[in-house]
Design a protein around this motif. Structure first.
Motif, PDB file in Angstrom:
ATOM      1  N   SER A  76       0.847  -1.194   0.000  1.00  0.00           N
ATOM      2  CA  SER A  76       0.000   0.000   0.000  1.00  0.00           C
ATOM      3  C   SER A  76       0.886   1.249   0.000  1.00  0.00           C
ATOM      4  CB  SER A  76      -0.906   0.011   1.237  1.00  0.00           C
ATOM      5  OG  SER A  76      -0.131   0.219   2.396  1.00  0.00           O
ATOM      6  N   GLN A  77       0.300   2.359  -0.411  1.00  0.00           N
ATOM      7  CA  GLN A  77       1.066   3.613  -0.407  1.00  0.00           C
ATOM      8  C   GLN A  77       1.492   3.984   1.000  1.00  0.00           C
ATOM      9  OE1 GLN A  77      -0.595   6.859  -2.627  1.00  0.00           O
ATOM     10  NE2 GLN A  77      -0.880   5.632  -4.457  1.00  0.00           N
ATOM     11  N   SER A  78       0.635   3.734   1.981  1.00  0.00           N
ATOM     12  CA  SER A  78       1.012   4.079   3.356  1.00  0.00           C
ATOM     13  C   SER A  78       2.165   3.199   3.842  1.00  0.00           C
ATOM     14  CB  SER A  78      -0.187   3.994   4.302  1.00  0.00           C
ATOM     15  OG  SER A  78      -0.724   2.695   4.301  1.00  0.00           O
ATOM     16  N   SER A 104       6.190  11.517  -4.221  1.00  0.00           N
ATOM     17  CA  SER A 104       7.380  10.924  -3.624  1.00  0.00           C
ATOM     18  C   SER A 104       8.597  11.225  -4.498  1.00  0.00           C
ATOM     19  CB  SER A 104       7.208   9.409  -3.500  1.00  0.00           C
ATOM     20  OG  SER A 104       8.397   8.811  -3.050  1.00  0.00           O
ATOM     21  N   TYR A 137       9.897   0.983  -0.173  1.00  0.00           N
ATOM     22  CA  TYR A 137       9.442  -0.058  -1.091  1.00  0.00           C
ATOM     23  C   TYR A 137      10.017  -1.405  -0.703  1.00  0.00           C
ATOM     24  CZ  TYR A 137       7.593   3.407  -4.359  1.00  0.00           C
ATOM     25  OH  TYR A 137       6.857   4.410  -4.937  1.00  0.00           O
ATOM     26  N   PRO A 174       3.567   0.802  -6.055  1.00  0.00           N
ATOM     27  CA  PRO A 174       2.900   1.857  -6.816  1.00  0.00           C
ATOM     28  C   PRO A 174       3.825   3.065  -6.985  1.00  0.00           C
ATOM     29  CG  PRO A 174       2.103   1.852  -4.564  1.00  0.00           C
ATOM     30  CD  PRO A 174       3.012   0.656  -4.704  1.00  0.00           C
ATOM     31  N   ASP A 175       3.669   3.771  -8.088  1.00  0.00           N
ATOM     32  CA  ASP A 175       4.422   5.000  -8.324  1.00  0.00           C
ATOM     33  C   ASP A 175       3.680   6.116  -7.594  1.00  0.00           C
ATOM     34  OD1 ASP A 175       6.379   6.667  -9.390  1.00  0.00           O
ATOM     35  OD2 ASP A 175       5.272   7.010 -11.236  1.00  0.00           O
ATOM     36  N   ILE A 176       4.239   6.581  -6.491  1.00  0.00           N
ATOM     37  CA  ILE A 176       3.581   7.596  -5.660  1.00  0.00           C
ATOM     38  C   ILE A 176       3.962   8.973  -6.187  1.00  0.00           C
ATOM     39  CG2 ILE A 176       3.304   8.492  -3.331  1.00  0.00           C
ATOM     40  CD1 ILE A 176       4.048   5.652  -2.342  1.00  0.00           C
ATOM     41  N   LYS A 177       2.965   9.730  -6.617  1.00  0.00           N
ATOM     42  CA  LYS A 177       3.197  10.997  -7.321  1.00  0.00           C
ATOM     43  C   LYS A 177       4.031  12.013  -6.541  1.00  0.00           C
ATOM     44  CE  LYS A 177      -0.785  10.578 -10.244  1.00  0.00           C
ATOM     45  NZ  LYS A 177      -1.928  11.158 -10.842  1.00  0.00           N
ATOM     46  N   VAL A 199       4.507   1.951   1.938  1.00  0.00           N
ATOM     47  CA  VAL A 199       5.697   2.449   1.244  1.00  0.00           C
ATOM     48  C   VAL A 199       6.208   3.724   1.916  1.00  0.00           C
ATOM     49  CG1 VAL A 199       6.544   3.422  -0.932  1.00  0.00           C
ATOM     50  CG2 VAL A 199       5.134   1.356  -0.950  1.00  0.00           C
ATOM     51  N   ARG A 200       5.297   4.603   2.289  1.00  0.00           N
ATOM     52  CA  ARG A 200       5.709   5.863   2.940  1.00  0.00           C
ATOM     53  C   ARG A 200       6.380   5.594   4.291  1.00  0.00           C
ATOM     54  NH1 ARG A 200       3.465  10.163   0.144  1.00  0.00           N
ATOM     55  NH2 ARG A 200       1.599   9.680  -1.036  1.00  0.00           N
ATOM     56  N   SER A 204      11.090   6.473  -6.859  1.00  0.00           N
ATOM     57  CA  SER A 204      10.245   5.570  -7.637  1.00  0.00           C
ATOM     58  C   SER A 204      10.814   4.171  -7.539  1.00  0.00           C
ATOM     59  CB  SER A 204      10.204   5.993  -9.110  1.00  0.00           C
ATOM     60  OG  SER A 204       9.410   7.115  -9.292  1.00  0.00           O
TER      61      SER A 204
END
Length: 124
Positions: free
Chosen positions: A38-40, A63, A47, A58-61, A42-43, A66
């Motif tokens: 999930s994006q959370s 961030s 990754y 996912p490619d987080i805009k 990854v944050r 990549s």
């Protein structure tokens, strides 16, 4: 009597199909269980990395980082494309899709970066 036997076979077949689908398999085509962070996640944790040392997700805009393998969907296929396959001097998936002057098809992989499960169309 024959009708009862057919009904039992139909029920058994339906049950087996349901179990197979829940396990991530399909009778008509290949299905795969895909690891999607999930994006959370990854944050918080960064990754995840596969056994080949490639990061994926996912490619987080917003961030600055990549992943090596970027999550995409092409039709019903969900998987990862290699950022190196996308990069023609661009920094994101959105940029690659909108700015590629020629169209091309690149492989879609599982998170291992080696198992090809589909194709992703890029270009104008």
């Amino acid at each position: 009597m024959q009708h009862i036997v057919r009904s039992k076979h139909l029920v058994l077949f339906s049950l087996l199909c349901s179990v197979a689908l829940m396990a991530g398999f399909s009778l008509s085509s290949k299905s795969f269980l895909l690891d999607i962070p999930s994006q959370s996640d990854v944050r918080i944790n960064g990754y995840p990395v596969n056994k080949n040392g490639e990061s994926y997700g996912p490619d987080i805009k917003d961030s600055e980082i990549s992943p090596d393998l970027i999550l995409v969907q092409s039709g019903s296929v969900l998987g990862y494309v290699k950022s190196s396959d996308l990069n023609d001097g661009v920094d994101s998936l959105a940029e690659a899709i909108s700015s590629t002057p020629t169209s091309k098809t690149i492989p879609i992989y599982l998170e291992d970066g080696t198992t090809v499960i589909g194709e992703f169309y890029v270009g104008g």
